[in-house]
Design a protein around this motif. Structure first.
Motif, PDB file in Angstrom:
ATOM      1  N   ILE A 139       0.857  -1.181   0.000  1.00  0.00           N
ATOM      2  CA  ILE A 139       0.000   0.000   0.000  1.00  0.00           C
ATOM      3  C   ILE A 139       0.895   1.233   0.000  1.00  0.00           C
ATOM      4  CG2 ILE A 139      -1.739   1.301   1.293  1.00  0.00           C
ATOM      5  CD1 ILE A 139      -2.285  -1.637   2.595  1.00  0.00           C
ATOM      6  N   ALA A 140       0.775   2.036  -1.060  1.00  0.00           N
ATOM      7  CA  ALA A 140       1.501   3.301  -1.144  1.00  0.00           C
ATOM      8  C   ALA A 140       0.716   4.339  -0.354  1.00  0.00           C
ATOM      9  CB  ALA A 140       1.658   3.730  -2.599  1.00  0.00           C
ATOM     10  N   ALA A 141       1.422   5.067   0.512  1.00  0.00           N
ATOM     11  CA  ALA A 141       0.774   6.062   1.354  1.00  0.00           C
ATOM     12  C   ALA A 141       1.411   7.436   1.127  1.00  0.00           C
ATOM     13  CB  ALA A 141       0.910   5.677   2.816  1.00  0.00           C
ATOM     14  N   HIS A 142       0.561   8.450   1.074  1.00  0.00           N
ATOM     15  CA  HIS A 142       0.998   9.826   0.861  1.00  0.00           C
ATOM     16  C   HIS A 142       0.302  10.686   1.915  1.00  0.00           C
ATOM     17  CE1 HIS A 142       0.601  13.808  -1.330  1.00  0.00           C
ATOM     18  NE2 HIS A 142       1.904  13.635  -1.262  1.00  0.00           N
ATOM     19  N   LEU A 143       1.076  11.451   2.629  1.00  0.00           N
ATOM     20  CA  LEU A 143       0.539  12.360   3.634  1.00  0.00           C
ATOM     21  C   LEU A 143       0.964  13.778   3.269  1.00  0.00           C
ATOM     22  CD1 LEU A 143      -0.712  13.132   6.398  1.00  0.00           C
ATOM     23  CD2 LEU A 143       1.410  12.342   7.462  1.00  0.00           C
ATOM     24  N   ILE A 144      -0.014  14.660   3.135  1.00  0.00           N
ATOM     25  CA  ILE A 144       0.276  16.062   2.842  1.00  0.00           C
ATOM     26  C   ILE A 144      -0.471  16.915   3.861  1.00  0.00           C
ATOM     27  CG2 ILE A 144      -1.619  16.286   1.179  1.00  0.00           C
ATOM     28  CD1 ILE A 144       0.326  18.151  -0.446  1.00  0.00           C
ATOM     29  N   GLY A 145       0.205  17.972   4.293  1.00  0.00           N
ATOM     30  CA  GLY A 145      -0.430  18.854   5.264  1.00  0.00           C
ATOM     31  C   GLY A 145       0.567  19.757   5.941  1.00  0.00           C
ATOM     32  N   GLU A 146       0.186  20.173   7.139  1.00  0.00           N
ATOM     33  CA  GLU A 146       1.036  21.082   7.895  1.00  0.00           C
ATOM     34  C   GLU A 146       1.274  20.549   9.297  1.00  0.00           C
ATOM     35  OE1 GLU A 146      -0.871  24.751   8.894  1.00  0.00           O
ATOM     36  OE2 GLU A 146      -2.830  23.842   8.979  1.00  0.00           O
TER      37      GLU A 146
END
Length: 146
Positions: A139-146
């Protein structure tokens, strides 16, 4: 008017889940630990399963009867060995696994709020293995944010 400054960041990760065959495998804690370790306050986690015979879902994690009922329903809806299917290259559960994936999803997006996954009280993140044999799923996971 002053606009508050913030910097968007992103991180990537792969989760590997070894299955023992058909069934649901919860990995909420692993995703939550990764989000916590990354130190994001707010953002969005995207999960993408790199397979066509398994799926991802958010489902109840309190009563295991839910998982058994889901498996029973799909066994009735898309039975192994159905003579309708001609794609049986890897066995009589091959095409039914693809249909089960087509009826569910391989992508999930989950908000991150206050440094935590914005899941409901009884919600968990699951890999749903549709094949009878054990597999290693990525499972490829991407987290974007602050």
């Amino acid at each position: 008017m002053l606009i508050p400054e913030f910097m968007l960041r992103q991180v990537l990760k792969e989760f590997r889940i070894a299955t023992r065959g058909r069934g649901l495998y919860e990995f909420t804690d692993e995703v939550a630990a990764w989000v916590s370790q990354a130190g994001f306050k707010n953002g969005l986690v995207t999960l993408h399963l790199r397979h066509t015979s398994a799926s991802l879902l958010i489902q109840e994690n309190a009563d295991p009867d839910v998982q058994r009922d889901l498996d029973a329903f799909f066994a009735r809806l898309v039975p192994d060995g159905d003579p309708l299917f001609i794609h049986t290259a890897e066995g009589d559960d091959d095409m039914p696994a693809h249909v089960r994936t087509a009826l569910t999803t391989v992508n999930l997006s989950i908000p991150v709020t206050g440094g935590q996954l914005a899941l409901g009280t009884w919600q968990g993140i699951y890999l749903w293995e549709h094949r009878r044999a054990p597999h290693s799923r990525v499972i490829a996971a991407h987290l974007i944010g602050e």
